[in-house]
Motif scaffolding. Structure first.
Motif, short mmCIF file in Angstrom:
data_model
loop_
_atom_site.label_atom_id
_atom_site.label_comp_id
_atom_site.label_asym_id
_atom_site.label_seq_id
_atom_site.Cartn_x
_atom_site.Cartn_y
_atom_site.Cartn_z
N GLU A 141 0.83 -1.21 0.00
CA GLU A 141 0.00 0.00 0.00
C GLU A 141 0.87 1.26 0.00
OE1 GLU A 141 -2.95 0.03 3.18
OE2 GLU A 141 -2.91 2.20 3.19
N GLN A 142 1.92 1.25 0.78
CA GLN A 142 2.78 2.43 0.90
C GLN A 142 3.51 2.73 -0.41
OE1 GLN A 142 2.69 4.72 2.95
NE2 GLN A 142 4.54 5.89 2.36
N ILE A 143 3.95 1.69 -1.10
CA ILE A 143 4.62 1.91 -2.39
C ILE A 143 3.62 2.46 -3.41
CG2 ILE A 143 5.68 0.69 -4.36
CD1 ILE A 143 7.20 -1.02 -2.26
N VAL A 144 2.43 1.89 -3.41
CA VAL A 144 1.38 2.40 -4.31
C VAL A 144 1.14 3.88 -4.00
CG1 VAL A 144 -1.07 2.24 -4.89
CG2 VAL A 144 0.28 0.14 -4.63
N ARG A 145 1.04 4.21 -2.73
CA ARG A 145 0.79 5.59 -2.30
C ARG A 145 1.91 6.52 -2.75
NH1 ARG A 145 -0.08 4.59 2.82
NH2 ARG A 145 -2.32 4.88 2.64
N GLU A 146 3.16 6.11 -2.51
CA GLU A 146 4.29 6.99 -2.87
C GLU A 146 4.31 7.29 -4.36
OE1 GLU A 146 7.10 5.29 0.74
OE2 GLU A 146 7.87 5.15 -1.32
N GLU A 147 3.98 6.30 -5.17
CA GLU A 147 4.01 6.54 -6.62
C GLU A 147 2.80 7.34 -7.10
OE1 GLU A 147 6.81 6.28 -8.08
OE2 GLU A 147 7.54 5.42 -6.21
N GLN A 148 1.67 7.23 -6.41
CA GLN A 148 0.55 8.11 -6.73
C GLN A 148 0.91 9.55 -6.40
OE1 GLN A 148 -2.87 7.21 -8.00
NE2 GLN A 148 -1.32 5.80 -8.72
N ASP A 149 1.49 9.73 -5.23
CA ASP A 149 1.88 11.09 -4.80
C ASP A 149 2.89 11.69 -5.77
OD1 ASP A 149 0.20 10.65 -2.68
OD2 ASP A 149 1.79 10.36 -1.19
N ARG A 150 3.86 10.86 -6.15
CA ARG A 150 4.91 11.35 -7.06
C ARG A 150 4.31 11.81 -8.39
NH1 ARG A 150 10.07 9.59 -6.34
NH2 ARG A 150 9.35 7.58 -5.56
N ALA A 151 3.25 11.13 -8.81
CA ALA A 151 2.63 11.47 -10.10
C ALA A 151 1.67 12.65 -9.98
CB ALA A 151 1.90 10.24 -10.64
N GLY A 152 1.54 13.19 -8.77
CA GLY A 152 0.70 14.39 -8.62
C GLY A 152 -0.72 14.11 -8.17
N ALA A 153 -1.01 12.87 -7.78
CA ALA A 153 -2.35 12.57 -7.27
C ALA A 153 -2.40 12.94 -5.78
CB ALA A 153 -2.67 11.09 -7.47
N VAL A 154 -3.61 13.22 -5.30
CA VAL A 154 -3.80 13.70 -3.93
C VAL A 154 -4.65 12.70 -3.16
CG1 VAL A 154 -4.65 15.61 -2.53
CG2 VAL A 154 -3.76 16.06 -4.83
N GLU A 155 -4.13 12.28 -2.00
CA GLU A 155 -4.84 11.23 -1.25
C GLU A 155 -5.98 11.77 -0.39
OE1 GLU A 155 -2.42 8.75 1.30
OE2 GLU A 155 -3.96 7.17 1.31
N MET A 156 -7.03 11.00 -0.30
CA MET A 156 -8.16 11.28 0.57
C MET A 156 -8.73 9.93 1.01
SD MET A 156 -10.94 12.32 -2.38
CE MET A 156 -12.30 12.52 -1.23
N LEU A 157 -9.87 9.95 1.70
CA LEU A 157 -10.50 8.68 2.06
C LEU A 157 -12.01 8.83 2.00
CD1 LEU A 157 -10.12 5.74 2.99
CD2 LEU A 157 -10.14 6.56 5.34
N MET A 158 -12.61 8.01 1.18
CA MET A 158 -14.07 8.00 1.08
C MET A 158 -14.59 6.80 1.86
SD MET A 158 -14.63 9.12 -2.90
CE MET A 158 -13.05 8.62 -3.60
N PRO A 159 -15.85 6.87 2.31
CA PRO A 159 -16.39 5.76 3.11
C PRO A 159 -16.64 4.50 2.27
CG PRO A 159 -18.08 7.41 2.69
CD PRO A 159 -16.80 7.98 2.16
N THR A 160 -16.79 3.37 2.97
CA THR A 160 -17.11 2.13 2.25
C THR A 160 -18.60 2.08 1.92
OG1 THR A 160 -17.41 1.05 4.39
CG2 THR A 160 -15.29 0.74 3.31
N LEU A 161 -19.45 2.68 2.77
CA LEU A 161 -20.89 2.62 2.53
C LEU A 161 -21.35 3.85 1.75
CD1 LEU A 161 -22.27 1.20 5.90
CD2 LEU A 161 -21.62 -0.01 3.82
N GLN A 162 -22.23 3.62 0.81
CA GLN A 162 -22.70 4.70 -0.06
C GLN A 162 -24.22 4.66 -0.15
OE1 GLN A 162 -20.64 4.87 -3.85
NE2 GLN A 162 -18.81 3.85 -3.04
N LEU A 163 -24.81 5.79 -0.52
CA LEU A 163 -26.26 5.83 -0.69
C LEU A 163 -26.64 5.32 -2.08
CD1 LEU A 163 -27.12 9.30 0.87
CD2 LEU A 163 -27.75 7.04 1.76
N ALA A 164 -27.69 4.53 -2.10
CA ALA A 164 -28.18 4.00 -3.38
C ALA A 164 -28.56 5.14 -4.32
CB ALA A 164 -29.37 3.08 -3.14
N ASP A 165 -29.13 6.22 -3.75
CA ASP A 165 -29.58 7.32 -4.60
C ASP A 165 -28.46 7.93 -5.44
OD1 ASP A 165 -32.23 7.16 -4.08
OD2 ASP A 165 -32.23 8.63 -2.44
N LEU A 166 -27.25 7.92 -4.88
CA LEU A 166 -26.12 8.45 -5.64
C LEU A 166 -25.93 7.62 -6.91
CD1 LEU A 166 -23.82 10.52 -5.37
CD2 LEU A 166 -22.54 8.81 -4.07
N TRP A 167 -26.10 6.34 -6.78
CA TRP A 167 -25.91 5.45 -7.93
C TRP A 167 -27.10 5.48 -8.88
CZ3 TRP A 167 -21.89 1.59 -8.81
CH2 TRP A 167 -20.78 1.79 -7.99
#
Ligand code: ATP
Ligand code: MG
Length: 443
Positions: free
Chosen positions: A54-80
């Motif tokens: 996970e950490q290697i994946v993260r470091e290479e995402q960051d290096r490429a200019g992506a920005v980390e956040m965290l979304m929840p696992t549960l979502q509302l059906a209405d969104l879909w």
């Protein structure tokens, strides 16, 4: 870590339900435990590897200019329902109702949610471009969960999403992820081949899968053999510069998964001696899908001319937990795992051949403290087991180096270092062994 305190429930028997070597070794090595079909607990040893991946994946995402956040696992059906995918996704989606009878789901992916988050604040071209990602558990109620973490129902994914003003800019985001993926898999000790892929239910018109060649892989793939050894672009790539030539160099050669394979084109473009048809493991998948979600969900920004238009998007997945299986498929022998150093759960295994013998214990403790202090993450087998059992366990869990310390050797001032990958053994003084291990001199 001292093995006497650690939790390492190794199995003596080969579990009969495991059909492929990575699944067998993860169960035998006490790395995972199945709690329900396709749902695993990550035991301490496996969890250490998972975090390193996970950490290697993260470091290479960051290096490429992506920005980390965290979304929840549960979502509302209405969104879909907004994107029209709620009904379309079918039985793979785990649908849940809360106490207020609200329809929810355990996210199989996050295009809808990220689009909602983005549209809530983005107003103009000045808010672009952006690449956002998270590393979060997903649930897909797979028809046939199998091969352990390779095809789980609950699994860890890195998913990134790009937002751009137009197609040309979106392709630059796509290229960033394309290159970041090659570097990521290379750091993990894997040779990943980007292959033209079907866009599937996510839709769109540009997509590549990153495939690790392995006989146990579930995908059938066809490619020019020279792609396999092409190597990664390297960590010094300038992500602000033009990445197109690096991408073109790789996409110019034929490589396709079975859905996209064209036998006639394959024959015409690839000389016979380089025509590789093989099986592979999909460890990453990138898509450019244009305005599919931004149209449906009304995610627009004002362009410099004042006109509002839907943003162009892409999504980029890496199977973080699947990667652990893929790494074992690529790095093992008949005795167990052989972890690449970058993801090994511990750096050096110290085998005390006579726990309880004061002199041997003292020597092991001394080596342990020094390796710990130099960040080599030692695992000391201080249990009162026979030497043979200790050797077998250490080979099974596949730490890159073993430092073997026993009373007989110590009398002559000697210890032994075994390199797990090659089986090479070095006899030298304990001090030299420790300092050379600390320096990484055996790699
Ligand atoms: P597959 O074709 O293997 O079912 P997918 O195309 O449905 O995968 P994506 O939506 O592209 O998967 O997900 C991104 C990545 O997540 C995949 O490339 C893969 O590495 C990983 N992944 C997908 N499904 C699973 C699963 N059931 N278990 C573990 N990893 C998975
Ligand atoms: Mg895919």
């Amino acid at each position: 870590m001292r093995l006497s305190r650690f939790f390492l429930p190794v199995l003596k028997e080969t579990p009969s339900e495991a059909q492929i070597v990575s699944h067998r070794l993860m169960l035998r090595g006490g790395m995972i435990r199945q709690e329900a079909a396709g749902i695993y607990a990550w035991l301490p040893l496996g969890f250490r590897v998972l975090k390193k991946i996970e950490q290697i994946v993260r470091e290479e995402q960051d290096r490429a200019g992506a920005v980390e956040m965290l979304m929840p696992t549960l979502q509302l059906a209405d969104l879909w329902r907004e994107s029209g995918r709620y009904d379309g996704y079918g039985e793979e989606m785990l649908r849940i109702t809360d106490r207020h009878e609200r329809e929810m789901l355990y996210g199989p992916t996050n295009e809808e949610m990220i689009t909602e988050i983005f549209r809530a604040s983005a107003r103009s071209y000045k808010d672009l471009p952006k690449i956002l990602y998270h590393i979060q558990w997903k649930f897909r109620d797979e028809r046939r969960p199998r091969f352990g973490v390779m095809r789980g129902r609950e699994f860890l994914m890195k998913d990134a999403y790009s937002f751009d003003l137009d197609e040309a800019s979106a392709r630059r985001a796509y290229n960033r992820m394309f290159i970041a993926y090659l570097n990521t898999f290379d750091r993990l000790g894997l040779k990943a081949v980007p292959m033209r892929a079907d866009t599937g239910p996510i839709g769109g018109d540009l997509s590549h899968e990153f495939i690790i060649l392995a006989d146990t892989g579930e995908s059938e793939v066809f490619c020019d053999a020279s792609l396999v050894d092409m190597g990664a672009p390297g960590l010094d790539v300038d992500f602000e510069g033009d990445l197109q030539p690096l991408v073109d160099e790789r996409t110019a050669l034929y490589a396709a998964t079975d859905e996209m394979h064209d036998a006639a084109e394959f024959q015409a473009r690839v000389p016979a001696d380089r025509r590789l048809s093989a099986r592979g493991i999909e460890v990453g998948h990138i898509f450019y899908f244009g305005t599919k979600y931004s149209d449906a969900m009304n995610a627009k920004v004002a362009h410099p001319d004042g006109q509002e238009r839907p943003v162009h998007m892409g999504s980029y997945g890496v199977g973080v937990s699947r990667l652990m299986g893929a790494i074992i498929e690529a790095h093992h022998d008949e005795n167990g795992c052989i972890w690449p150093e970058a993801v090994a759960p511990f750096g050096v295994g110290i085998i005390n051949l006579k726990s309880g013998d004061a002199e041997t214990d003292a020597a092991c403790n001394h080596a342990y403290a020094q390796l710990e202090a130099t960040g080599r993450e030692p695992l000391l087998d201080d249990r009162s087991e026979r030497g043979g059992a200790k050797f077998a366990t250490m080979d099974l869990i596949g730490l890159p180096y073993q430092l073997i310390v026993g009373p007989r050797g110590l009398k002559e001032g000697k210890a032994e270092v075994k390199v797990r990958r090659t089986g090479e053994r070095h006899e030298l003084s304990l001090e030299d062994a420790v300092s050379r291990l600390a320096e990484g001199a055996f790699s």
